[in-house]
Write a protein that holds these residues in place. Structure first.
Motif, mmCIF file in Angstrom:
data_model
loop_
_atom_site.group_PDB
_atom_site.id
_atom_site.type_symbol
_atom_site.label_atom_id
_atom_site.label_comp_id
_atom_site.label_asym_id
_atom_site.label_seq_id
_atom_site.Cartn_x
_atom_site.Cartn_y
_atom_site.Cartn_z
ATOM 1 N N PRO A 7 28.912 -53.650 -21.242
ATOM 2 C CA PRO A 7 30.182 -53.129 -21.752
ATOM 3 C C PRO A 7 30.398 -53.611 -23.186
ATOM 4 O O PRO A 7 30.345 -54.808 -23.463
ATOM 5 C CB PRO A 7 31.223 -53.747 -20.804
ATOM 6 N N VAL A 8 30.601 -52.689 -24.102
ATOM 7 C CA VAL A 8 30.825 -53.040 -25.512
ATOM 8 C C VAL A 8 32.316 -53.295 -25.690
ATOM 9 O O VAL A 8 33.137 -52.405 -25.442
ATOM 10 C CB VAL A 8 30.341 -51.898 -26.434
ATOM 11 N N GLU A 9 32.641 -54.546 -26.070
ATOM 12 C CA GLU A 9 34.045 -54.955 -26.126
ATOM 13 C C GLU A 9 34.407 -55.425 -27.527
ATOM 14 O O GLU A 9 33.601 -56.040 -28.227
ATOM 15 C CB GLU A 9 34.303 -56.079 -25.107
ATOM 16 N N ALA A 10 35.672 -55.179 -27.901
ATOM 17 C CA ALA A 10 36.135 -55.506 -29.253
ATOM 18 C C ALA A 10 36.005 -56.997 -29.563
ATOM 19 O O ALA A 10 35.622 -57.374 -30.679
ATOM 20 C CB ALA A 10 37.584 -55.044 -29.432
ATOM 21 N N SER A 11 36.301 -57.849 -28.586
ATOM 22 C CA SER A 11 36.251 -59.285 -28.871
ATOM 23 C C SER A 11 34.807 -59.747 -29.084
ATOM 24 O O SER A 11 34.545 -60.617 -29.915
ATOM 25 C CB SER A 11 36.900 -60.083 -27.732
ATOM 26 N N HIS A 12 33.880 -59.146 -28.372
ATOM 27 C CA HIS A 12 32.465 -59.495 -28.555
ATOM 28 C C HIS A 12 31.988 -59.025 -29.941
ATOM 29 O O HIS A 12 31.269 -59.739 -30.644
ATOM 30 C CB HIS A 12 31.648 -58.856 -27.429
ATOM 31 N N ILE A 13 32.414 -57.832 -30.347
ATOM 32 C CA ILE A 13 32.064 -57.326 -31.684
ATOM 33 C C ILE A 13 32.617 -58.265 -32.759
ATOM 34 O O ILE A 13 31.924 -58.610 -33.726
ATOM 35 C CB ILE A 13 32.596 -55.886 -31.885
ATOM 36 N N LEU A 14 33.863 -58.715 -32.580
ATOM 37 C CA LEU A 14 34.490 -59.638 -33.547
ATOM 38 C C LEU A 14 33.672 -60.927 -33.658
ATOM 39 O O LEU A 14 33.357 -61.386 -34.768
ATOM 40 C CB LEU A 14 35.924 -59.954 -33.096
ATOM 41 N N MET A 15 33.295 -61.503 -32.521
ATOM 42 C CA MET A 15 32.533 -62.761 -32.538
ATOM 43 C C MET A 15 31.154 -62.565 -33.159
ATOM 44 O O MET A 15 30.656 -63.416 -33.890
ATOM 45 C CB MET A 15 32.378 -63.308 -31.116
ATOM 46 N N PHE A 16 30.548 -61.438 -32.859
ATOM 47 C CA PHE A 16 29.218 -61.149 -33.397
ATOM 48 C C PHE A 16 29.292 -60.978 -34.923
ATOM 49 O O PHE A 16 28.475 -61.539 -35.662
ATOM 50 C CB PHE A 16 28.648 -59.889 -32.735
ATOM 51 N N ALA A 17 30.306 -60.232 -35.394
ATOM 52 C CA ALA A 17 30.465 -60.029 -36.840
ATOM 53 C C ALA A 17 30.708 -61.357 -37.544
ATOM 54 O O ALA A 17 30.144 -61.632 -38.609
ATOM 55 C CB ALA A 17 31.610 -59.043 -37.108
ATOM 56 N N ARG A 18 31.525 -62.218 -36.941
ATOM 57 C CA ARG A 18 31.762 -63.547 -37.520
ATOM 58 C C ARG A 18 30.456 -64.320 -37.641
ATOM 59 O O ARG A 18 30.217 -65.014 -38.622
ATOM 60 C CB ARG A 18 32.716 -64.348 -36.639
ATOM 61 N N SER A 19 29.619 -64.231 -36.614
ATOM 62 C CA SER A 19 28.392 -65.045 -36.594
ATOM 63 C C SER A 19 27.402 -64.623 -37.669
ATOM 64 O O SER A 19 26.571 -65.429 -38.089
ATOM 65 C CB SER A 19 27.737 -64.998 -35.210
ATOM 66 N N ILE A 20 27.465 -63.368 -38.116
ATOM 67 C CA ILE A 20 26.590 -62.932 -39.219
ATOM 68 C C ILE A 20 27.342 -62.977 -40.551
ATOM 69 O O ILE A 20 26.858 -62.465 -41.568
ATOM 70 C CB ILE A 20 25.978 -61.527 -38.970
ATOM 71 N N GLY A 21 28.537 -63.586 -40.533
ATOM 72 C CA GLY A 21 29.297 -63.775 -41.770
ATOM 73 C C GLY A 21 29.841 -62.480 -42.352
ATOM 74 O O GLY A 21 29.996 -62.355 -43.565
ATOM 75 N N THR A 36 39.681 -44.714 -41.526
ATOM 76 C CA THR A 36 38.398 -44.422 -42.180
ATOM 77 C C THR A 36 37.749 -43.209 -41.525
ATOM 78 O O THR A 36 38.199 -42.752 -40.468
ATOM 79 C CB THR A 36 37.415 -45.608 -42.049
ATOM 80 N N GLU A 37 36.662 -42.712 -42.137
ATOM 81 C CA GLU A 37 35.966 -41.549 -41.553
ATOM 82 C C GLU A 37 35.339 -41.899 -40.200
ATOM 83 O O GLU A 37 35.099 -41.008 -39.393
ATOM 84 C CB GLU A 37 34.882 -41.044 -42.512
ATOM 85 N N VAL A 38 35.100 -43.194 -39.956
ATOM 86 C CA VAL A 38 34.479 -43.608 -38.699
ATOM 87 C C VAL A 38 35.472 -43.427 -37.542
ATOM 88 O O VAL A 38 35.098 -43.026 -36.444
ATOM 89 C CB VAL A 38 33.994 -45.072 -38.794
ATOM 90 N N GLY A 39 36.753 -43.748 -37.775
ATOM 91 C CA GLY A 39 37.817 -43.433 -36.825
ATOM 92 C C GLY A 39 38.116 -44.491 -35.789
ATOM 93 O O GLY A 39 39.129 -44.436 -35.107
ATOM 94 N N SER A 40 37.224 -45.478 -35.631
ATOM 95 C CA SER A 40 37.493 -46.560 -34.682
ATOM 96 C C SER A 40 36.647 -47.759 -35.085
ATOM 97 O O SER A 40 35.733 -47.634 -35.905
ATOM 98 C CB SER A 40 37.131 -46.148 -33.257
ATOM 99 N N ILE A 41 36.982 -48.903 -34.484
ATOM 100 C CA ILE A 41 36.109 -50.061 -34.659
ATOM 101 C C ILE A 41 34.709 -49.662 -34.187
ATOM 102 O O ILE A 41 34.567 -48.952 -33.192
ATOM 103 C CB ILE A 41 36.654 -51.261 -33.836
ATOM 104 N N ILE A 42 33.691 -50.085 -34.951
ATOM 105 C CA ILE A 42 32.310 -49.911 -34.505
ATOM 106 C C ILE A 42 31.648 -51.286 -34.481
ATOM 107 O O ILE A 42 32.243 -52.269 -34.934
ATOM 108 C CB ILE A 42 31.497 -48.943 -35.408
ATOM 109 N N ALA A 43 30.439 -51.331 -33.956
ATOM 110 C CA ALA A 43 29.689 -52.586 -33.907
ATOM 111 C C ALA A 43 28.750 -52.663 -35.107
ATOM 112 O O ALA A 43 28.278 -51.633 -35.589
ATOM 113 C CB ALA A 43 28.890 -52.661 -32.612
ATOM 114 N N PRO A 44 28.463 -53.879 -35.590
ATOM 115 C CA PRO A 44 27.479 -54.031 -36.668
ATOM 116 C C PRO A 44 26.112 -53.480 -36.237
ATOM 117 O O PRO A 44 25.829 -53.386 -35.036
ATOM 118 C CB PRO A 44 27.414 -55.548 -36.892
ATOM 119 N N PRO A 45 25.261 -53.125 -37.210
ATOM 120 C CA PRO A 45 24.003 -52.420 -36.902
ATOM 121 C C PRO A 45 23.051 -53.148 -35.949
ATOM 122 O O PRO A 45 22.255 -52.494 -35.279
ATOM 123 C CB PRO A 45 23.331 -52.255 -38.276
#
Lengths: 172, 139
Positions: A7-21, A36-45
């Motif tokens: 399950p892709v969750e917003a809090s996990h995305i936040l922690m992951f983005a923090r960890s890669i600075g 934005t054109e993306v329209g929602s929070i997305i996950a880093p690549p």
């Protein structure tokens, strides 16, 4: 590796983005993302790699009731004898005690992951090959292909990973 | 917002310092977020005495993740269609890394315009730690 439910969750995305600075608000701020054109929070690549969290058999995570190969009372919880003997000389150290190193990683994005996605991932073995290296001896490469599908069965990310096991510790 | 194909020329480049003095704590932070707790990345005793390396080193995927930040800052959010790398040297605590993307081609794909980028990340000694390629959709 087979992951039945990631399950892709917003809090996990936040922690992951923090960890890669990465403080890009597209990974954390829903109101920003909606404008934005993306329209929602997305996950880093590279987020799909965190599917390891949801692989019940993932061997690089300590598990309840099982010996862990990292240090505790001794340098390795599962290689107790070897630890005592090998701490003196380099000859026994392969540099691969933890199952090898990561040589390559490739992602093809059919679309970007977002909170609410419920993915499954299936991994199939790819090619294997060997190469001689001056710094690390014989290198054994193994490729694997992982397909991430969403809750509708649509392919969203295809990952190709190459691992390498070195004959000896890589010279620095 | 993505890049506009009219503004791009082969050989154009973009670079960012993606980490200045990499800390062991950030490596631990990445282990927690990604779920990869391989002790070679956080366990000084294991990595020196058992694996035989001089100290802990970063996950390749941490370098790929940080390099990805440079990429998305350049091409825009949600624009990548492909991102692939080779890990060519280890990354150590204290390293300062610079990631660079260079325009290799602008071409048509699936009815849209895309850019192919050549990527490299180097350390403070100008040694390559990562090389790769990416493709992103353009406006």
């Amino acid at each position: 590796m087979a992951v039945e439910r990631f399950p892709v969750e917003a809090s996990h995305i936040l922690m992951f983005a923090r960890s890669i600075g990465d403080s890009n608000p597209i990974y954390a701020d829903q109101a920003h993302a909606e404008a934005t054109e993306v329209g929602s929070i997305i996950a880093p690549p590279t987020f799909a790699q965190a599917s390891a969290q949801f692989d019940p058999d993932y061997f690089l995570r300590p598990k309840d009731g099982q010996k862990w190969f990292g240090s505790g009372a001794t340098a390795s919880g599962t290689l107790i004898k070897e630890t005592a003997e090998s701490s003196k000389g380099d000859d026994k150290k392969s540099g691969s005690s933890a199952g090898g190193l990561h040589a390559e990683q490739h992602f093809t994005y059919h679309r970007h992951l977002k909170p609410g996605d419920v993915l499954s991932a299936e991994t199939k073995p790819g090619e294997s090959w060997e190469k001689e290296s001056k710094r690390a001896g014989v290198l054994k490469f193994n490729e694997s292909i992982t397909e991430y599908r969403d809750q509708d069965g649509e392919l969203v990310v295809t990952a190709r990973s190459v691992g390498v096991v070195t004959e000896k510790v890589i010279e620095q | 917002m993505g890049l506009n194909s009219n503004d791009l020329t082969i050989g154009d480049s973009y670079s960012e310092v993606i980490v200045d003095d990499l800390t062991r704590t950030q490596i631990v932070q990445y282990a927690g977020a990604s779920g990869d707790y391989n002790p070679v990345h956080s366990d000084e005793k294991f990595v020196t005495e058992v694996a035989g390396y001089p100290t802990v080193f970063a996950h390749g995927m941490l370098t790929m993740g940080m390099t990805g930040r440079m990429l998305t800052n350049y091409v825009g959010d949600g624009r990548l269609t492909y991102y692939g790398v080779r890990f060519v040297n280890q990354v150590w605590p204290g390293d300062t890394l610079t990631a660079r993307a260079e325009v290799a081609a602008v071409r048509e794909e699936d009815g849209g315009t895309v850019v192919d980028l050549t990527i490299s990340t180097t350390n403070q000694d100008e040694k390559f730690v990562l090389t790769g390629n990416a493709t992103a959709r353009l406006d």
